[in-house]
Enzyme design. Structure first.
Site, PDB file in Angstrom:
ATOM      1  N   ARG A 283       0.774  -1.076   0.109  1.00 23.46           N
ATOM      2  CA  ARG A 283      -0.032  -0.096  -0.167  1.00 23.46           C
ATOM      3  C   ARG A 283       0.758   1.225  -0.005  1.00 23.46           C
ATOM      4  NH1 ARG A 283      -3.971  -3.022  -1.524  1.00 23.46           N
ATOM      5  NH2 ARG A 283      -4.982  -4.207  -0.238  1.00 23.46           N
TER       6      ARG A 283
ATOM      7  N   ASP B 147      -1.041 -13.290  -1.043  1.00 24.17           N
ATOM      8  CA  ASP B 147      -1.942 -12.098  -1.591  1.00 24.17           C
ATOM      9  C   ASP B 147      -2.368 -11.117  -0.418  1.00 24.17           C
ATOM     10  OD1 ASP B 147      -3.258 -10.403  -3.175  1.00 24.17           O
ATOM     11  OD2 ASP B 147      -5.000 -11.962  -3.447  1.00 24.17           O
TER      12      ASP B 147
HETATM   13  O1  DOR Z   1      -8.693  -9.511  -2.965  1.00 25.94           O
HETATM   14  C1  DOR Z   1      -7.808  -8.831  -3.352  1.00 25.94           C
HETATM   15  N1  DOR Z   1      -7.531  -7.596  -2.929  1.00 25.94           N
HETATM   16  N2  DOR Z   1      -7.076  -9.426  -4.428  1.00 25.94           N
HETATM   17  C2  DOR Z   1      -6.420  -8.882  -5.278  1.00 25.94           C
HETATM   18  O2  DOR Z   1      -5.674  -9.355  -5.862  1.00 25.94           O
HETATM   19  C3  DOR Z   1      -6.058  -7.345  -4.893  1.00 25.94           C
HETATM   20  C4  DOR Z   1      -5.923  -7.164  -3.354  1.00 25.94           C
HETATM   21  C5  DOR Z   1      -6.012  -5.783  -3.052  1.00 25.94           C
HETATM   22  O3  DOR Z   1      -4.869  -4.940  -3.237  1.00 25.94           O
HETATM   23  O4  DOR Z   1      -6.541  -5.180  -2.206  1.00 25.94           O
END
Ligand code: DOR
Length: 450
Positions: A65, A301
């Protein structure tokens, strides 16, 4: 890097082809010997009898982020959570604000991480429909990330022509988020506006995942381009991934192994993620695919959002969940339940990601490899608690879950970055070095791979 000689004494060591009690000698941040004598002299001795030593985990899919959404997480807090979870290297995704789609943004991330990251790092370059020359020039990135289907942020490459060009004219390995945009849009339209979080798995349904994965694998196969399918979520994608060897590798995340549509009632939008959770039978099939080596990598992820954001009514609730500090324990707990071996865990979480991305010196306990290591206590039981999480988002979908088998001591290049529940602030990781000529996943006769 630590210049001192360190001896890790008496641990059960998980080597690439066996597990055995051994004394590991470290010098200048690298493994100097894997069969040192018990009484080997060293400036520092870690008494590790009763503990198990693994290579540090490599998480090839995290979202930290920074820049842009640092109220959810930043590179520093994300890396601290990694250290506590036994992750010594992370590869971070480009859907920040601004996105990492060009050289200067990528350089800023590397500079920032060198200053604040407690563990080693790499940053993918994101593909757009018009940044081909950036993708061609980003040779120090571990790879190219394509969103074939949009998720958090506005990165999306859906035009066939743009995809053909990227696969034909770039050389870095490519990974992709595979959910078909037009399937998602038409599902959304069909379901109307009166939605609940259960509809997330109807909008981002299994067909969306299968269609996009098939499309991406077709591109990778025709262009013979190294390709890694991120977060596989359905049983139906498994044969697609495994038939594409040796160019194509696959990855699964703990949330797709442990959560299904049946968890929406209990956890609501805490288990809302992209790709969506699917059926319990998919969870089972994904486990089986790991065990049969049809899928090679486990990654998190890690996608933190604040609890407040997550608690908004669907579809305002964002997709994604934090996981880096719990992923290793979640899988070690499975080993304690007899579902897999420590050797397999090291394959999925250390060795395979190192080979998929050609990470030099990573993923194994062998002479000459980096001393990125994690001691785990396979007897230790702990309950995951929101208020004890290191991630800035301060929650976990596994809150209240008791696991047996936890990381207790993490070393990055021979330096202790986490021990006794404490993160050591003075340690910094380094940028990974990728030898893309070596990147790939080629199975050898003994099943270990190169
Ligand atoms: O659920 C998800 N959130 N899948 C992704 O691939 C991106 C991620 C995010 O960056 O919030």
């Amino acid at each position: 890097m630590s210049r001192e000689r360190i001896l890790i004494r008496g641990a059960q060591v998980v080597f690439p082809s066996q597990t055995a009690q051994a004394n590991i000698l470290i010098e200048d941040g690298k493994i100097l010997a894997v069969d040192a004598a018990r009484d080997q002299t060293a400036e520092r001795v870690l008494e590790a009898e009763g503990l198990t030593l693994l290579p540090g985990v490599i998480d090839d899919q995290v979202h930290f982020r920074e820049p842009g959404l640092t109220h959810k997480e930043d590179i520093e807090t994300g890396s601290i959570a990694c250290a506590a979870g036994g992750i010594t290297t992370f590869l971070e995704m480009p859907n920040t604000i601004p996105p990492a789609t060009h050289a200067s943004e990528l350089a800023r991330k590397y500079e920032r991480a060198a200053k604040v990251s407690r563990v080693n790092f790499g940053f993918y370059i994101g593909a757009t429909e018009s940044n081909l020359s950036e993708l061609q020039a980003a040779t120090h990135a571990p790879g190219i990330k394509i969103f074939i289907g949009s998720s958090t942020g506005d990165l999306l490459v859906d035009s066939q022509q743009a995809l053909e060009e990227i696969f034909a004219k770039t050389t870095l390995p490519i990974c992709a988020h595979c959910e078909d945009e037009s399937t998602v849009r038409s599902n959304r339209q069909r379901l109307g506006d009166n939605l609940s979080v259960h509809d997330h798995s109807r909008i981002r349904d299994r067909q969306a995942a299968i269609v996009a994965t098939r499309r991406a694998i077709d591109l990778a196969t025709r262009h013979q381009h190294r390709f890694h399918v991120l977060h596989v979520s359905t049983a139906d994608e498994i044969p697609l991934v495994s038939q594409g060897r040796p160019w194509i590798t696959g990855e699964v995340c703990p949330h797709h192994l442990f959560f299904s549509v049946e968890d929406y009632d209990r956890l609501g939008s805490l288990v809302q993620m992209n790709p969506s959770v699917k059926l319990p039978s998919d969870c089972k099939a994904l486990w089986q695919a790991l065990l049969e080596n049809q899928i090679q990598v486990i990654a998190t992820d890690h996608a933190p959002h604040t609890l407040q954001e997550k608690q908004q009514a669907y579809p305002s609730s964002p997709s994604g969940l934090p996981a880096v500090e719990n992923s290793l324990a979640l899988i070690l707990n499975q080993a304690n339940q007899g579902r897999c071996s420590l050797q397999q865990i090291v394959g999925w979480m250390c060795d395979a990601p190192a080979r998929v991305w050609g990470l030099v010196g990573k993923g194994r306990i062998e002479v000459g490899y980096d001393a990125d290591l994690v001691l785990v206590d396979m007897q230790l039981k702990r309950t995951i608690r929101n208020d004890e999480q290191w991630t800035r988002s301060k929650w976990s979908p596994w809150h209240g879950t008791t696991l047996q088998g936890w990381p207790v001591h993490t070393l990055v290049a021979g330096r202790t970055v986490y021990s006794d529940g404490r993160v050591h602030d003075e340690v910094r990781g380094q940028a990974v070095h990728c030898d893309h000529a070596r990147g790939g996943y080629w199975q050898t006769a003994d099943g270990i791979g190169i």
